[in-house]
Design a protein around this motif. Sequence first.
Motif, PDB file in Angstrom:
ATOM      1  N   ALA A 109       0.829  -1.203   0.000  1.00 17.04           N
ATOM      2  CA  ALA A 109       0.000   0.000   0.000  1.00 17.04           C
ATOM      3  C   ALA A 109       0.869   1.260   0.000  1.00 17.04           C
ATOM      4  O   ALA A 109       0.566   2.235  -0.697  1.00 17.04           O
ATOM      5  N   ARG A 110       1.948   1.236   0.760  1.00 21.92           N
ATOM      6  CA  ARG A 110       2.845   2.395   0.788  1.00 21.92           C
ATOM      7  C   ARG A 110       3.459   2.642  -0.593  1.00 21.92           C
ATOM      8  O   ARG A 110       3.592   3.790  -1.039  1.00 21.92           O
ATOM      9  N   ARG A 111       3.836   1.565  -1.279  1.00 20.46           N
ATOM     10  CA  ARG A 111       4.402   1.721  -2.625  1.00 20.46           C
ATOM     11  C   ARG A 111       3.360   2.294  -3.588  1.00 20.46           C
ATOM     12  O   ARG A 111       3.673   3.129  -4.440  1.00 20.46           O
ATOM     13  N   ALA A 112       2.112   1.837  -3.460  1.00 17.65           N
ATOM     14  CA  ALA A 112       1.053   2.334  -4.340  1.00 17.65           C
ATOM     15  C   ALA A 112       0.835   3.827  -4.139  1.00 17.65           C
ATOM     16  O   ALA A 112       0.660   4.584  -5.106  1.00 17.65           O
ATOM     17  N   VAL A 113       0.844   4.274  -2.890  1.00 14.36           N
ATOM     18  CA  VAL A 113       0.665   5.693  -2.603  1.00 14.36           C
ATOM     19  C   VAL A 113       1.849   6.496  -3.147  1.00 14.36           C
ATOM     20  O   VAL A 113       1.672   7.546  -3.778  1.00 14.36           O
TER      21      VAL A 113
END
Length: 339
Positions: free
Chosen positions: A85-89
């Motif tokens: 999720a952090r990478r997607a953001v």
Amino acid sequence: MTKHWRIILPGAFLAVSLGLLTMFNASKPRIMVLQSMGSNAPWASEVDAGIRSELLRNRLPVSVEWHYMGDELQQESESVVVASARRAVARFDPDVLIAVDDEANAQIASSFAGLQRPRVMFVSIDEPPARYRYDGQLNVAGIAEILPLAAVREALPEVKDGNPRRISAVGMDSATGRAEMAQVRGGDWGPHRLVAAELVPNFEQLKNFVEARRTDTDILLVLSYAGLEMPTSNATVTVDAGIAEWIEANAVPLPIGLHVAYVADGGGLGFAPSPRDFGERAMAMAIDWVDPSNGSVPPIMATSEHFDVAIRESKLRARGVIMPSIYIETARLGGRYFP
């Protein structure tokens, strides 16, 4: 015009057009929706329906992307899901991050509190904003989730004989479950009485709690249970719908769901916050926030006073429960009435 230029000019026009289109898309405000649940979860789907409904009314060009933490949670560890999720953001680099439910806020969005980018729009958190260090932060706004406990309390005399009821509550031990349970424990139940409340890590403990409530409870409140750990040896209950079906078949007290999925999963009666309203209001607030002609900052703590009523009449009839027509018609109008 020579044949050579007749070949070059269309290609140049196409290249310029693609360049302008790329620049236009890159300049559009970016809004990311980060869902704690999976893309097929009823709650997430209805929040999304509200978001898309608001986008259809919107006239400001925006770029919107979704990420569903729950889609990966069944196959990956929590740390892997959070990292993804952090990478997607980071990849999308949104102007506004709409974080739905407590897990997305606790694990991802709260880390951006106080930063210049992205701005954080929390949605349907049960915990107070201070729990995520949101209070006083200029880049944070949102909508808290308030369980419709007053509506449940008012309905209790209708679903029983009018005497004060003994109430118990059970839910999954998760960020959302803990926040929901805090509301239940802190709620004003008078003249009724909360006699037992427990958060469980797996289906076996949920069964134990429900079976222990045969004689001391009249009303069983069912909180969030999506993703509750199931024993691999249990072939009869393998999905969330099976949990609701088991509760209806085995609970002696009358179960009342406090989440939109409960009646859809096979339960008989539910009172829940309106996920569609959450989605509409969150996207409207996010668009206002990125609209350069607006310049207004949304309130740090908005609430939605809308709630849904859901009824599966066959399950209530089997228990001898007859709801007043106002509840039945409300469920029908909201598309939450099941024969």
